[in-house]
Design a protein around this motif. Structure first.
Motif, mmCIF file in Angstrom:
data_model
loop_
_atom_site.group_PDB
_atom_site.id
_atom_site.type_symbol
_atom_site.label_atom_id
_atom_site.label_comp_id
_atom_site.label_asym_id
_atom_site.label_seq_id
_atom_site.Cartn_x
_atom_site.Cartn_y
_atom_site.Cartn_z
ATOM 1 N N UNK A 123 1.123 -1.082 0.088
ATOM 2 C CA UNK A 123 0.318 -0.512 -0.057
ATOM 3 C C UNK A 123 0.809 1.418 -0.176
ATOM 4 N N UNK A 124 1.806 0.964 0.712
ATOM 5 C CA UNK A 124 2.462 2.126 0.601
ATOM 6 C C UNK A 124 3.089 2.878 -0.624
ATOM 7 N N UNK A 125 3.936 1.573 -1.154
ATOM 8 C CA UNK A 125 4.575 2.018 -2.503
ATOM 9 C C UNK A 125 3.040 2.038 -3.234
ATOM 10 N N UNK A 126 1.938 1.879 -3.661
ATOM 11 C CA UNK A 126 1.245 2.162 -4.631
ATOM 12 C C UNK A 126 0.594 3.516 -4.186
ATOM 13 N N UNK A 127 0.519 3.973 -2.761
ATOM 14 C CA UNK A 127 0.066 5.516 -2.533
ATOM 15 C C UNK A 127 1.300 6.337 -3.017
ATOM 16 N N UNK A 128 2.345 6.133 -2.568
ATOM 17 C CA UNK A 128 3.344 6.681 -3.385
ATOM 18 C C UNK A 128 3.697 6.916 -4.812
ATOM 19 N N UNK A 129 3.510 5.436 -5.580
ATOM 20 C CA UNK A 129 3.476 5.485 -7.230
ATOM 21 C C UNK A 129 2.001 6.857 -7.262
ATOM 22 N N UNK A 130 1.159 7.149 -6.562
ATOM 23 C CA UNK A 130 0.026 7.590 -7.239
ATOM 24 C C UNK A 130 0.529 8.745 -6.964
ATOM 25 N N UNK A 131 1.559 8.929 -6.317
ATOM 26 C CA UNK A 131 1.995 10.836 -6.303
ATOM 27 C C UNK A 131 2.088 11.298 -7.348
ATOM 28 N N UNK A 132 2.922 10.524 -7.791
ATOM 29 C CA UNK A 132 3.815 10.334 -9.200
ATOM 30 C C UNK A 132 3.186 10.575 -10.653
ATOM 31 N N UNK A 133 1.777 9.548 -11.080
ATOM 32 C CA UNK A 133 1.478 9.102 -11.997
ATOM 33 C C UNK A 133 -0.023 9.280 -11.872
ATOM 34 N N UNK A 134 -0.719 9.744 -12.726
ATOM 35 C CA UNK A 134 -1.529 8.910 -13.255
ATOM 36 C C UNK A 134 -2.415 7.864 -13.159
ATOM 37 N N UNK A 135 -2.284 6.854 -12.831
ATOM 38 C CA UNK A 135 -2.989 5.440 -12.935
ATOM 39 C C UNK A 135 -4.758 5.157 -13.504
ATOM 40 N N UNK A 136 -5.075 6.145 -13.172
ATOM 41 C CA UNK A 136 -6.863 5.934 -13.347
ATOM 42 C C UNK A 136 -7.650 7.242 -14.144
ATOM 43 N N UNK A 137 -8.442 7.283 -15.026
ATOM 44 C CA UNK A 137 -9.354 8.360 -15.333
ATOM 45 C C UNK A 137 -10.044 9.029 -14.016
ATOM 46 N N UNK A 138 -10.303 10.076 -13.703
ATOM 47 C CA UNK A 138 -11.071 10.627 -12.834
ATOM 48 C C UNK A 138 -12.411 10.385 -13.437
ATOM 49 N N UNK A 139 -13.212 9.829 -12.047
ATOM 50 C CA UNK A 139 -15.107 10.358 -12.220
ATOM 51 C C UNK A 139 -15.203 8.728 -11.694
ATOM 52 N N UNK A 140 -15.899 8.286 -12.213
ATOM 53 C CA UNK A 140 -17.142 7.051 -11.962
ATOM 54 C C UNK A 140 -17.252 6.559 -10.551
ATOM 55 N N UNK A 141 -18.351 6.483 -10.419
ATOM 56 C CA UNK A 141 -19.105 6.631 -9.285
ATOM 57 C C UNK A 141 -19.080 4.924 -8.958
ATOM 58 N N UNK A 142 -19.144 3.850 -9.388
ATOM 59 C CA UNK A 142 -18.898 3.278 -9.876
ATOM 60 C C UNK A 142 -18.443 1.846 -8.257
ATOM 61 N N UNK A 143 -19.341 0.641 -8.124
ATOM 62 C CA UNK A 143 -18.137 0.568 -6.978
ATOM 63 C C UNK A 143 -18.325 -1.419 -6.695
#
Length: 466
Positions: free
Chosen positions: A322-342
């Motif tokens: 989780x720590x790795x991915x959280x920090x990586x997400x501060x560097x790169x956009x891996x998802x498009x914004x939006x999306x209410x789905x669950x």
């Protein structure tokens, strides 16, 4: 003081996506987190200027003191900015400066505390005032001094003399800050020296600091503490600090977990030694092993009290992911914004948004890799059978969630690349043979979880299965 831009080599990005990355990945991510927090400290200063008045004056002083500490000892300032509490402190303060409460002034004293702590670590002769909101004077990354007679609105004076000795005084009482703990570079960088033996006193008189649980390779400490305000969400509050007895209850499984990881899981151990160093007790641990990480507290894991070395080792592996991915997400956009789905997550009782599903799939990829190795190294037959079942259960869960993520249509090209490497690793893990009883146990557990989730979530479950 200037934040540095960071680039991650493609091969290292792919290694992280495959579930690993090792010490090199954690060091790069740690340096990037430091740069991001330094940029936020400057943004706080600029926003405070626009706010004006005493808030602007306090922020300017803090920024200047942080700069002086950095010039005197870059490692000292870096150690403060990379402490897990610095993330929620800076970003929380910035949010309040942009959207003030209207009744209470923004807590700019949080920023002052960081700057003073950097000066203390640097041994920079200075005097600074800290407004108090109660009986505690907090020096982030160092500890807390308790003044039972202090009241909200009182001020503590922090004095650092020419020998580097630090004293905190308020209401006619003085507390001396003990010897400094480990002051390596940013979490994720190579340390500059071992922890001093007198560096972690836990609760000593009226000074309350972190407890040293184990010393990792390179001298990096694995610590137990409650975070400085603002705390990790749901972390346990210890009004009188964590007792020595409680710290001892954590130390035995912590040392066992570190030995196990070092001996049998060298990549996971290297990531722990280069990255997360702080464990925080959870407020409501509930039943079984519970743990969590926060996007802004890189270097920290919150968890329930460990019951075994193996259980803690797998939790450390899970939360490092989780720590790795959280920090990586501060560097790169891996998802498009939006999306209410669950989405259905095979490890949660509730529907999850796509980022949460992705995070969980990545964490459980690490868990599956842990148990795959554990079934080879565990000498006890009964525990080895458990390892087989755990491996089968979590490779299946992570594979299912990763497949759903890839088919969501919400991944950026980089996100698709990341998830595709995850799936390649999981395909390999799913091709490995597992004893029939363990496979049956894992598949039965997966079916039972889905059935319970569907019963629990009703209409949501029916929409997802439609």
């Amino acid at each position: 003081m200037s934040p540095s831009p960071y680039r991650m080599p493609g091969a290292l990005f792919d290694a992280v996506a495959a579930g690993g990355g090792g010490a090199a990945a954690l060091r790069l991510l740690g340096r990037a987190e430091h740069s991001r927090r330094l940029a936020c400290a400057y943004a706080v200063t600029v926003a405070a200027r626009e706010f004006g008045g005493a808030v602007a004056e306090a922020a300017e002083h803090a920024w200047g003191l942080l700069g002086d500490a950095t010039r005197s000892s870059p490692e000292a300032a870096t150690a403060v900015l990379t402490h897990p509490s610095a993330g929620p402190t800076l970003f929380g303060l910035l949010a309040q400066l942009h959207s003030p409460d209207g009744q209470l002034p923004p807590p700019v004293h949080w920023f002052t505390g960081l700057a003073v702590s950097a000066a203390v670590r640097a041994g920079l002769p200075t005097r600074a005032g800290l407004p108090l909101t109660g009986p505690w004077a907090v020096l982030p990354s160092l500890g807390r001094a308790r003044f039972p007679g202090a009241r909200p609105g009182d001020r503590a004076e922090v004095r650092i003399d020419r020998t580097g000795r630090c004293r905190v005084t308020t209401a006619g009482e003085t507390v001396t800050v003990p010897g400094l703990p480990y002051t390596g570079g940013p979490l994720g960088s190579a340390p500059h020296g071992p922890a001093r033996a007198d560096g972690f006193h836990g609760t000593t008189g009226r000074w309350f600091g972190a407890h040293l649980l184990a010393t990792l390779d390179g001298g990096a400490p694995l610590l137990l503490d409650t975070l400085d305000p603002p705390c990790f969400p749901h972390s346990a509050r210890h009004p009188d600090g964590i007792s020595a007895a409680e710290a001892r209850r954590w130390a035995t499984p912590a040392r066992g977990a570190c030995r196990l990881l070092r001996a049998d899981h060298p990549e996971a151990y290297a990531e722990l030694a280069a990255g997360p160093h702080l464990l925080v007790p959870l407020t409501r641990p509930g039943h079984g092993n519970r743990s969590g990480s926060s996007a802004e507290t890189f270097g920290c894991m919150a968890l329930s009290p460990p019951t075994s070395a193996t259980g803690l080792a797998v939790t450390l592996t899970h939360e490092t992911q989780h720590n790795k991915l959280a920090a990586l997400l501060h560097l790169f956009d891996l998802f498009e914004p939006g999306g209410p789905e669950r989405f259905y997550a095979p490890w949660r009782p509730d529907p999850r948004p796509l980022p949460g599903l992705f995070h969980g799939a990545y964490a459980h990829l690490g868990v599956a890799r842990f148990w795959e190795r554990r079934r080879e190294t565990e000498p006890d037959p009964a525990l080895r059978a458990t390892a087989h079942a755990q491996f089968a259960r979590w490779r299946l869960a992570s594979h299912e969630a990763t497949t759903v993520t890839l088919s969501s249509g919400r991944l950026t090209p980089l996100g698709h690349r990341f998830a595709a490497h995850m799936l390649t690793t999981l395909d390999l893990l799913c091709s490995l043979p597992v004893p029939a009883p363990a496979l049956h146990h894992a598949e039965s557990a997966a079916r039972a979880h889905r059935a319970d989730w569907q019963n629990r979530n009703g209409d949501t479950a029916r929409r997802l299965s439609a």
